[in-house]
Design an enzyme around this catalytic site. Structure first.
Site, short mmCIF file in Angstrom:
data_model
loop_
_atom_site.label_atom_id
_atom_site.label_comp_id
_atom_site.label_asym_id
_atom_site.label_seq_id
_atom_site.Cartn_x
_atom_site.Cartn_y
_atom_site.Cartn_z
N SER A 294 0.63 -1.14 0.18
CA SER A 294 -0.22 0.12 -0.03
C SER A 294 0.83 1.40 0.08
O SER A 294 1.62 1.55 -0.87
CB SER A 294 -1.00 -0.09 1.31
N HIS B 32 -7.33 -6.12 -0.30
CA HIS B 32 -6.40 -5.07 -0.35
C HIS B 32 -5.16 -5.61 0.59
O HIS B 32 -3.92 -5.29 0.06
CB HIS B 32 -6.75 -3.72 0.32
#
Length: 284
Positions: free
Chosen positions: A107, A259
């Protein structure tokens, strides 16, 4: 005979911040680059705990809690920009006398990895991006100025705490079974620190935005890009765009994955990493 693994867990003062790191190393790995693992936004080195037992068998591993997160400091004196986070990574590797590194960033940590790779091509031999942030602009001026308002940190605290944190975690994963009490407790731990909310304001002020296409095209190191096809935080199209803009890359889409790839697919991620490094002859 397997050489013993040395575990070093320390906090050092670098670039006006207390920086917590964990360093796992062995004499048997001395011919290989060190894996430097960098976490994402509102996270910490905890996110790599499932991958770590497998990685340390083949590599020395350095895990960093970026200032503002995890066990690291949240001081006002640190500049919370991607550029300075990259400076911090370089300063810590220099302190630990690491000469070659492979950066693994999840991320926001992926963007920090890209900044670092662009700064020091001699140190960084390869990059692994896990659902990396990409193409985000500098925060709007209205948010920037709002961060200086009286009690702005209290507003940020109120805004974050009013959310159901367990539900928030469930929204970023595809496999709901991995969300348990321990995961919620650890990921929500920063919310117990008053200084954390102030560090979020510093990040709003200092974050300069992600690397532009022209800068990404200057990254020449081999780059592995792994993405969850069910990522609702940073969509798959961002990963595909990164794959178009970074010259020397390998791209894989992980099916039925959200994610948090290190949480959901640790063994699959490690398999791709080892294949990638062998393919590019990054390691001996």
């Amino acid at each position: 005979m397997t050489m013993p693994l040395v575990t070093e867990k320390k906090t050092v003062f670098l670039l006006e911040a207390d920086v917590y790191y964990e360093y796992y190393y062995s004499e048997s790995h001395k011919t290989r680059p060190v894996l430097v693992l960098i976490h994402g936004f509102i996270s910490s080195s905890y996110c790599y705990r499932k991958m770590l037992p497998y990685l340390v068998k083949k590599f020395d591993c350095l895990l960093i809690d970026l200032p503002g997160f995890g066990r690291s400091g949240k001081s006002k004196g640190f500049r919370y920009s991607f550029d300075n986070y990259a400076n911090l990574v370089l300063a810590l590797t220099k302190l630990l006398k690491i000469r070659e590194a492979i950066l693994i960033g999840h991320s926001m940590g992926g963007q920090v990895s890209l900044y670092t790779a662009l700064k020091d091509k001699k140190l960084v031999k390869a990059i692994v991006l896990l659902n990396s942030s990409g193409y985000l602009k500098k925060v709007k001026r209205s948010y920037y100025y709002a961060s200086y308002l009286p009690f702005a940190d209290r507003f940020v605290k109120w805004w974050i705490e009013k959310k159901d944190y367990e539900m928030a975690i469930r929204q970023v994963v595809y496999n709901q079974h991995i969300v348990n009490h321990d995961v919620v407790l650890e990921y929500s731990r920063p919310l117990q620190e008053k200084q954390f909310f102030r560090s979020m304001l510093y990040l709003i002020r200092d974050r300069e935005g992600d690397l532009a296409k022209e800068q990404l095209q200057q990254i020449t190191q081999p780059c592995l890009i792994l993405w969850g096809d069910e990522d609702r935080i940073i969509p798959l199209k961002i990963g595909r765009q990164l794959a178009r803009d970074i010259p020397n890359n390998t791209f894989y889409c992980l099916k039925k994955t959200g994610h948090l790839t290190p949480e959901e697919r640790p063994k699959q991620v490690i398999k791709h990493i080892f294949q990638f490094l062998k393919q590019h002859k990054v390691v001996l």
